[in-house]
Design a protein around this motif. Structure first.
Motif, PDB file in Angstrom:
ATOM      1  N   THR A 174       5.403  42.884  28.780  1.00 58.15           N
ATOM      2  CA  THR A 174       4.478  41.927  29.376  1.00 58.15           C
ATOM      3  C   THR A 174       5.127  41.242  30.569  1.00 58.15           C
ATOM      4  O   THR A 174       6.361  41.158  30.670  1.00 58.15           O
ATOM      5  N   ILE A 175       4.291  40.750  31.478  1.00 62.01           N
ATOM      6  CA  ILE A 175       4.796  40.025  32.647  1.00 62.01           C
ATOM      7  C   ILE A 175       5.528  38.767  32.214  1.00 62.01           C
ATOM      8  O   ILE A 175       6.590  38.425  32.738  1.00 62.01           O
ATOM      9  N   GLU A 176       4.950  38.076  31.205  1.00 63.89           N
ATOM     10  CA  GLU A 176       5.561  36.837  30.722  1.00 63.89           C
ATOM     11  C   GLU A 176       6.937  37.093  30.139  1.00 63.89           C
ATOM     12  O   GLU A 176       7.874  36.318  30.344  1.00 63.89           O
ATOM     13  N   VAL A 182      14.280  36.872  32.996  1.00 63.33           N
ATOM     14  CA  VAL A 182      14.876  36.455  34.274  1.00 63.33           C
ATOM     15  C   VAL A 182      15.247  34.978  34.229  1.00 63.33           C
ATOM     16  O   VAL A 182      16.333  34.585  34.665  1.00 63.33           O
ATOM     17  N   LYS A 183      14.353  34.162  33.678  1.00 60.61           N
ATOM     18  CA  LYS A 183      14.612  32.728  33.574  1.00 60.61           C
ATOM     19  C   LYS A 183      15.868  32.464  32.755  1.00 60.61           C
ATOM     20  O   LYS A 183      16.668  31.577  33.087  1.00 60.61           O
ATOM     21  N   GLU A 184      16.064  33.221  31.677  1.00 59.40           N
ATOM     22  CA  GLU A 184      17.223  33.033  30.813  1.00 59.40           C
ATOM     23  C   GLU A 184      18.522  33.437  31.504  1.00 59.40           C
ATOM     24  O   GLU A 184      19.591  32.888  31.226  1.00 59.40           O
ATOM     25  N   GLU A 197      29.028  41.317  43.802  1.00 60.02           N
ATOM     26  CA  GLU A 197      28.807  41.419  42.365  1.00 60.02           C
ATOM     27  C   GLU A 197      27.426  40.893  41.983  1.00 60.02           C
ATOM     28  O   GLU A 197      26.721  41.483  41.150  1.00 60.02           O
ATOM     29  N   LYS A 198      27.031  39.800  42.605  1.00 57.50           N
ATOM     30  CA  LYS A 198      25.707  39.230  42.331  1.00 57.50           C
ATOM     31  C   LYS A 198      24.610  40.218  42.707  1.00 57.50           C
ATOM     32  O   LYS A 198      23.641  40.416  41.954  1.00 57.50           O
ATOM     33  N   ASP A 199      24.746  40.854  43.881  1.00 59.72           N
ATOM     34  CA  ASP A 199      23.751  41.839  44.315  1.00 59.72           C
ATOM     35  C   ASP A 199      23.645  43.001  43.339  1.00 59.72           C
ATOM     36  O   ASP A 199      22.539  43.462  43.027  1.00 59.72           O
ATOM     37  N   GLN A 200      24.795  43.478  42.850  1.00 56.63           N
ATOM     38  CA  GLN A 200      24.795  44.613  41.927  1.00 56.63           C
ATOM     39  C   GLN A 200      24.133  44.259  40.601  1.00 56.63           C
ATOM     40  O   GLN A 200      23.387  45.067  40.035  1.00 56.63           O
ATOM     41  N   TYR A 201      24.389  43.057  40.102  1.00 51.72           N
ATOM     42  CA  TYR A 201      23.777  42.648  38.841  1.00 51.72           C
ATOM     43  C   TYR A 201      22.269  42.443  38.995  1.00 51.72           C
ATOM     44  O   TYR A 201      21.491  42.784  38.099  1.00 51.72           O
ATOM     45  N   ILE A 202      21.861  41.876  40.111  1.00 48.15           N
ATOM     46  CA  ILE A 202      20.424  41.705  40.338  1.00 48.15           C
ATOM     47  C   ILE A 202      19.739  43.061  40.427  1.00 48.15           C
ATOM     48  O   ILE A 202      18.637  43.248  39.892  1.00 48.15           O
ATOM     49  N   LYS A 203      20.388  44.017  41.060  1.00 45.61           N
ATOM     50  CA  LYS A 203      19.834  45.373  41.124  1.00 45.61           C
ATOM     51  C   LYS A 203      19.731  45.977  39.712  1.00 45.61           C
ATOM     52  O   LYS A 203      18.727  46.607  39.368  1.00 45.61           O
ATOM     53  N   PHE A 204      20.756  45.739  38.898  1.00 44.80           N
ATOM     54  CA  PHE A 204      20.758  46.261  37.527  1.00 44.80           C
ATOM     55  C   PHE A 204      19.630  45.639  36.693  1.00 44.80           C
ATOM     56  O   PHE A 204      18.914  46.334  35.977  1.00 44.80           O
ATOM     57  N   ASP A 210      12.160  46.816  35.479  1.00 48.85           N
ATOM     58  CA  ASP A 210      11.139  47.464  36.318  1.00 48.85           C
ATOM     59  C   ASP A 210      10.405  46.419  37.163  1.00 48.85           C
ATOM     60  O   ASP A 210       9.166  46.365  37.194  1.00 48.85           O
ATOM     61  N   ILE A 211      11.183  45.584  37.834  1.00 41.53           N
ATOM     62  CA  ILE A 211      10.624  44.603  38.755  1.00 41.53           C
ATOM     63  C   ILE A 211      11.407  44.701  40.063  1.00 41.53           C
ATOM     64  O   ILE A 211      12.441  45.373  40.137  1.00 41.53           O
ATOM     65  N   SER A 212      10.937  44.029  41.106  1.00 45.65           N
ATOM     66  CA  SER A 212      11.621  44.097  42.395  1.00 45.65           C
ATOM     67  C   SER A 212      12.818  43.154  42.425  1.00 45.65           C
ATOM     68  O   SER A 212      12.812  42.100  41.782  1.00 45.65           O
ATOM     69  N   GLN A 213      13.819  43.554  43.187  1.00 40.15           N
ATOM     70  CA  GLN A 213      14.970  42.677  43.376  1.00 40.15           C
ATOM     71  C   GLN A 213      14.556  41.398  44.100  1.00 40.15           C
ATOM     72  O   GLN A 213      15.080  40.315  43.824  1.00 40.15           O
ATOM     73  N   GLU A 214      13.586  41.544  45.009  1.00 40.10           N
ATOM     74  CA  GLU A 214      13.131  40.396  45.789  1.00 40.10           C
ATOM     75  C   GLU A 214      12.580  39.285  44.898  1.00 40.10           C
ATOM     76  O   GLU A 214      12.772  38.092  45.172  1.00 40.10           O
ATOM     77  N   SER A 215      11.905  39.680  43.810  1.00 41.62           N
ATOM     78  CA  SER A 215      11.330  38.671  42.914  1.00 41.62           C
ATOM     79  C   SER A 215      12.431  37.871  42.213  1.00 41.62           C
ATOM     80  O   SER A 215      12.290  36.666  41.988  1.00 41.62           O
ATOM     81  N   ILE A 216      13.537  38.537  41.884  1.00 43.50           N
ATOM     82  CA  ILE A 216      14.655  37.832  41.245  1.00 43.50           C
ATOM     83  C   ILE A 216      15.324  36.896  42.245  1.00 43.50           C
ATOM     84  O   ILE A 216      15.646  35.746  41.924  1.00 43.50           O
ATOM     85  N   TYR A 217      15.527  37.399  43.481  1.00 45.37           N
ATOM     86  CA  TYR A 217      16.110  36.543  44.512  1.00 45.37           C
ATOM     87  C   TYR A 217      15.239  35.322  44.774  1.00 45.37           C
ATOM     88  O   TYR A 217      15.740  34.206  44.986  1.00 45.37           O
TER      89      TYR A 217
END
Length: 398
Positions: A174-176, A182-184, A197-204, A210-217
């Motif tokens: 689910t989206i939620e 991500v919030k956790e 290292e931060k970039d690599q973990y966000i990519k992982f 199955d979401i975009s890296q941009e959304s995490i950033y």
């Protein structure tokens, strides 16, 4: 033994399933299990050579590891890892692999240990053994070579482990659920200093969810200002004379950090029985200098046996209008942070420091007064207490 190889206590493990699993000598002036690591005197050279320590839960895990040639292994004496143990280990390496028993208690202990090691600046890996085995059982069922292969192929980084724990808690179909994961993880990501290292973990994380890296950033950028303020607060960078800006979090005026700590800790206590018991045991109810908070806590203690720890139930059970208003206001308090466990620990530390410093000031005033009257024996007693309190303050700050 302690780290110098001196015998400081005796310990044993039950042969069956009885509890407690481990029994140690009582703590003394020379033995504090939270400050010792079993086998550190034997493992120190190999830890430096490998530049990594393996932390297991019990004595027999260390014994088995050494039988199979895995000599950089130490045990946290059957308890979850403590900051003092982490600092002791820091003398020998900044890299740790933690492999606690696969039962629920072991998993919780590993999780707490990871937080402590990460905060102390260790590079941490986690090895979860298959089939619910502990290290002793795994080594005797398989062998040391199998252990080394498992370390190479299955050990996870701190953030990878946190991700898998979070995924197990939330429905990522689910989206939620993805948003909750991500919030956790945001507080963990925000503490990573290396941008690579931060970039690599966000990519992982993005690939796993199955979401975009941009959304995490975007979430990280949105939270960073708030998280940094919260982090500054909980790490004790604010004193009783400074102020913490909380207008983005709650619709309140600026209040001192100690007031926030008292109110937030009380809020956490009245919504969770385990937290209530824990804080009562460590601080009692007299930790707050705000009578209204003490009244609320005493009321919760009064209805403790019949309380289901739901906020609405608490409000309903209060007959006194003034106390009901106090409870309602307390329940409206926003908690300035997402990691509840870390907040509880830091609130307790802040309150303990406040009480110690208050007593130190009282002693200084009394000593100053007694020096004028030449009351030598009483002054010496107070100086001894003063020294002890200063040591306690330093321990809490460390």
């Amino acid at each position: 033994w302690d780290y110098r190889g001196k015998v400081v206590a005796f310990g044993g493990r039950v042969m069956g399933d009885e509890l407690p699993k481990y029994l140690n000598s009582p703590e003394t002036l020379i033995f504090n299990k939270s400050q010792n690591l079993y086998g550190i005197n034997l493992a120190a050279t190999d830890i430096r050579k490998c530049d990594e320590a393996i932390i297991v839960e019990g004595y027999m895990d260390v014994v088995a590891a050494r039988q199979f040639g895995i000599n950089n292994t130490v045990a946290s004496l059957g308890t979850s890892l403590t900051p003092d143990q982490g600092r002791l280990l820091k003398r020998y390496t900044s890299h740790v692999l933690i492999s606690y028993d696969a039962d629920t208690a072991g998993a919780k202990a590993a999780f707490r240990g990871l937080e402590i090691l990460d905060n102390l600046g260790f590079r941490v890996r986690v090895l979860t053994l298959p089939n619910g085995l502990d290290p002793d059982e795994f080594l005797h069922r398989y062998n040391g070579k199998a252990w080394m292969q498992l370390m190479q192929n299955r050990a996870e980084s701190f953030l990878e482990y946190r991700l898998h724990v979070a995924v197990a808690k939330h429905n990522i179909k689910t989206i939620e659920g993805k948003a909750d994961v991500v919030k956790e993880l945001l507080p963990v990501i925000s503490r990573i200093k290396s941008q690579v290292e931060k970039d690599q973990y966000i990519k992982f994380i993005a690939r796993h969810l199955d979401i975009s890296q941009e959304s995490i950033y975007a979430e990280l950028d949105r939270k960073m200002g708030y998280l940094q303020n919260a982090d500054n607060f909980i790490r004790g960078k604010h004193t009783n004379n400074t102020r913490f800006q909380v207008n983005e979090v709650i619709q309140r005026d600026r209040r001192d950090a100690y007031t926030i700590a008292q109110k937030s800790l009380c809020r956490l206590m009245i919504e969770d029985r385990e937290t209530f018991d824990r804080v009562e045991k460590v601080l009692g109810f007299d930790f707050t200098d705000m009578p209204v908070l003490a009244d609320v806590l005493r009321f919760v203690k009064k209805i403790y046996a019949d309380f289901d720890w739901h906020p609405s139930t608490l409000v309903e059970k209060v007959d006194d209008a003034k106390l009901r208003q106090s409870v309602a206001e307390l329940l409206l308090e926003e908690i300035p942070g997402e990691d509840r466990e870390m907040l509880i620990r830091d609130y307790i530390k802040m309150i303990q420091l406040h009480k110690l410093k208050k007593r130190i000031k009282e002693i200084q005033a009394i000593i100053h007064d007694q020096e004028k009257k030449n009351l030598t024996s009483e002054t010496i007693t107070l100086l001894q207490e003063y020294t002890k309190l200063q040591q306690q303050v330093q321990q809490l700050k460390n």
